[in-house]
Design a protein around this motif. Structure first.
Motif, PDB file in Angstrom:
ATOM      1  N   LEU B  73     -13.725  46.419  97.132  1.00 16.02           N
ATOM      2  CA  LEU B  73     -14.036  45.608  98.315  1.00 16.02           C
ATOM      3  C   LEU B  73     -12.932  44.604  98.642  1.00 16.02           C
ATOM      4  N   ASP B  74     -11.700  45.035  98.410  1.00 18.27           N
ATOM      5  CA  ASP B  74     -10.542  44.218  98.778  1.00 18.27           C
ATOM      6  C   ASP B  74     -10.487  42.862  98.074  1.00 18.27           C
ATOM      7  N   LYS B  75     -11.116  42.790  96.904  1.00 15.67           N
ATOM      8  CA  LYS B  75     -11.116  41.514  96.173  1.00 15.67           C
ATOM      9  C   LYS B  75      -9.811  41.369  95.402  1.00 15.67           C
ATOM     10  N   THR B  76      -9.078  40.303  95.696  1.00 19.79           N
ATOM     11  CA  THR B  76      -7.792  40.084  95.026  1.00 19.79           C
ATOM     12  C   THR B  76      -8.032  39.372  93.698  1.00 19.79           C
ATOM     13  N   PRO B  77      -7.421  39.869  92.621  1.00 15.51           N
ATOM     14  CA  PRO B  77      -7.611  39.209  91.330  1.00 15.51           C
ATOM     15  C   PRO B  77      -7.050  37.791  91.325  1.00 15.51           C
ATOM     16  N   VAL B  94      -5.980  47.166  93.978  1.00 10.71           N
ATOM     17  CA  VAL B  94      -7.067  46.681  94.825  1.00 10.71           C
ATOM     18  C   VAL B  94      -7.359  47.746  95.868  1.00 10.71           C
ATOM     19  N   THR B  95      -8.656  48.099  96.023  1.00  8.80           N
ATOM     20  CA  THR B  95      -9.032  49.031  97.077  1.00  8.80           C
ATOM     21  C   THR B  95     -10.033  48.354  98.012  1.00  8.80           C
ATOM     22  N   ARG B  96      -9.995  48.734  99.292  1.00  8.25           N
ATOM     23  CA  ARG B  96     -10.985  48.179 100.217  1.00  8.25           C
ATOM     24  C   ARG B  96     -12.307  48.920 100.085  1.00  8.25           C
ATOM     25  N   ALA B 102     -15.575  54.587  95.716  1.00 13.86           N
ATOM     26  CA  ALA B 102     -14.485  54.755  94.745  1.00 13.86           C
ATOM     27  C   ALA B 102     -14.938  55.671  93.601  1.00 13.86           C
ATOM     28  N   CYS B 103     -16.142  55.413  93.060  1.00 13.27           N
ATOM     29  CA  CYS B 103     -16.666  56.262  91.972  1.00 13.27           C
ATOM     30  C   CYS B 103     -16.854  57.690  92.473  1.00 13.27           C
ATOM     31  N   GLY B 104     -17.429  57.820  93.662  1.00 12.61           N
ATOM     32  CA  GLY B 104     -17.711  59.138  94.222  1.00 12.61           C
ATOM     33  C   GLY B 104     -16.458  59.968  94.375  1.00 12.61           C
TER      34      GLY B 104
END
Lengths: 150, 119, 111
Positions: B73-77, B94-96, B102-104
């Motif tokens: 969810l585009d969360k930046t570390p 990071v993925t949106r 993502a799992c699927g």
């Protein structure tokens, strides 16, 4: 070969999530450097990391001592904190007294103490309510767990 | 599967990505509970998908020998997490996408769980 | 897809009595953080999590989720089950990990 006893200690500050894991990470690299097999190192690292997190989550401050000889890895964690009123209950998977905000950080699911026990050969836990808790863990080393350090 | 392929599948951006073409990933954990990652014996060449962005995520990856971390969810570390990842040489992506997507996608591509038995 | 069909195809049982198993599952949300589910899950989603404590029911009810699948063979606490039955929230338990449960469901829902 490990000659004699190699020892050291780390201070752990309650609530210091930013530095959480530094002590366990150091222990991990010291054990790796001594040529101890990766499976034992991993178990020791997991047990010490969970113990370190317990101090950070539940206590004001604590100290972690480690002692490594060719026979065993021994880690003792003393903390000043609230203590554990019922150790048997605390040992149950899923039992936790951690507040919600700790759960929202990914901790406090009630797996810590069972995880520590699972990864150690000897597990001793003593606690005095209102004073603090002492945890001692030992991982036994066999000859085949020791390799020449690189 | 290499980390490069995973970056494509997840349309991810790389926060820190050493040797992405050489890093091989065979299994995935999707969890926000650090103790669960520490509890189950994690298979070799595992990757973590999480929504948490703090430094303990990277520390847990280090301790459980997880090879890479993906934030959804585009969360930046957090800054400390990135610093620690650099020190410990753990790639961060990071993925949106949501964790479900993502799992699927990764499951459909043949990756399997980093814990438990093969099914 | 209906909740009962999803449970059948995943080979898992819905543990709560008195819940609407014919309810349509519109999507899926995976998370172990309640605040994240509160912020990001959508109405009608089925929620996949490792969490077992009673607060998950409150979150599912508030967000009007279609059900909860607890993974890795974890069993919901007694209080969680009781609360779920009071609020008619379906809870199922899967022996698979979150990743695999999510992966299978993704294929099923044809996403």
């Amino acid at each position: 070969m490990i000659k004699g006893v190699i020892e050291g200690s780390f201070h752990i500050t309650g609530g210091d999530f930013t530095n959480a894991g530094i002590a366990s990470s150091e222990v991990k690299s010291i054990l790796t450097g001594l040529g101890i097999s990766s499976d034992i190192v991993r178990r020791a690292a997991i047990a010490t990391f969970e113990a370190e997190m317990n101090v950070i989550i539940h206590a004001v401050a604590g100290v972690m001592h480690y002692y490594v000889s060719s026979e065993r890895i021994r880690v003792v964690i003393n903390d000043m904190g609230a203590g554990i009123p019922d150790i048997e209950q605390a040992m149950q998977e899923g039992f936790s007294t951690a507040p919600d905000w700790v759960r929202e950080m990914g901790w406090g699911a009630g797996m810590g103490l069972p995880n520590i026990k699972k990864n150690s050969d000897v597990f001793r836990l003593e606690s005095a309510v209102g004073e603090g808790t002492t945890l001692e863990i030992i991982l036994n080393l066999r000859e085949e767990d020791l390799h020449e350090a690189e | 599967m290499t980390l490069i392929q995973i970056i494509e599948i997840l349309e991810a951006r790389v926060v820190f990505g050493p040797n992405a073409d050489e890093t091989e990933i065979l299994s995935v954990c999707a969890s926000d509970l650090m103790s669960d990652l520490l509890h189950f014996s994690v298979r070799p060449k595992a990757m973590l998908i999480t929504g948490l962005t703090n430094s303990q995520v990277v520390r847990t990856a280090e301790i459980s020998e997880i090879k890479a971390v993906v934030f959804v969810l585009d969360k930046t570390p957090e800054r400390e997490a990135v610093e620690l990842a650099r020190q410990k040489n753990i790639p961060l992506l990071v993925t949106r996408l949501s964790r479900f997507t993502a799992c699927g996608r990764l499951y459909s591509e043949g990756l399997r769980s980093c814990t438990g038995e093969d099914r | 897809m209906k909740l009962s069909e999803i449970a059948d195809r995943l080979g898992i049982k819905i543990k709560t009595k008195d819940c609407d198993t014919a309810r349509e599952v519109k999507g899926c949300y995976i998370s172990d953080l309640l605040s994240d589910v509160m912020a990001n899950a959508k109405e009608g989603d089925i929620w996949i999590t490792l969490q077992t404590h009673p607060n998950i029911v409150a979150v599912a009810s508030l967000k009007n989720l279609s059900g909860i699948i607890i993974t890795n063979n974890r069993t919901p606490e007694n209080d969680t089950m009781k609360k779920a039955e009071d609020e008619h929230i379906a809870i199922a338990s899967s022996p698979l990990s979150t990743f695999e449960t999510g992966g299978l469901l993704y294929k099923m829902l044809g996403c």
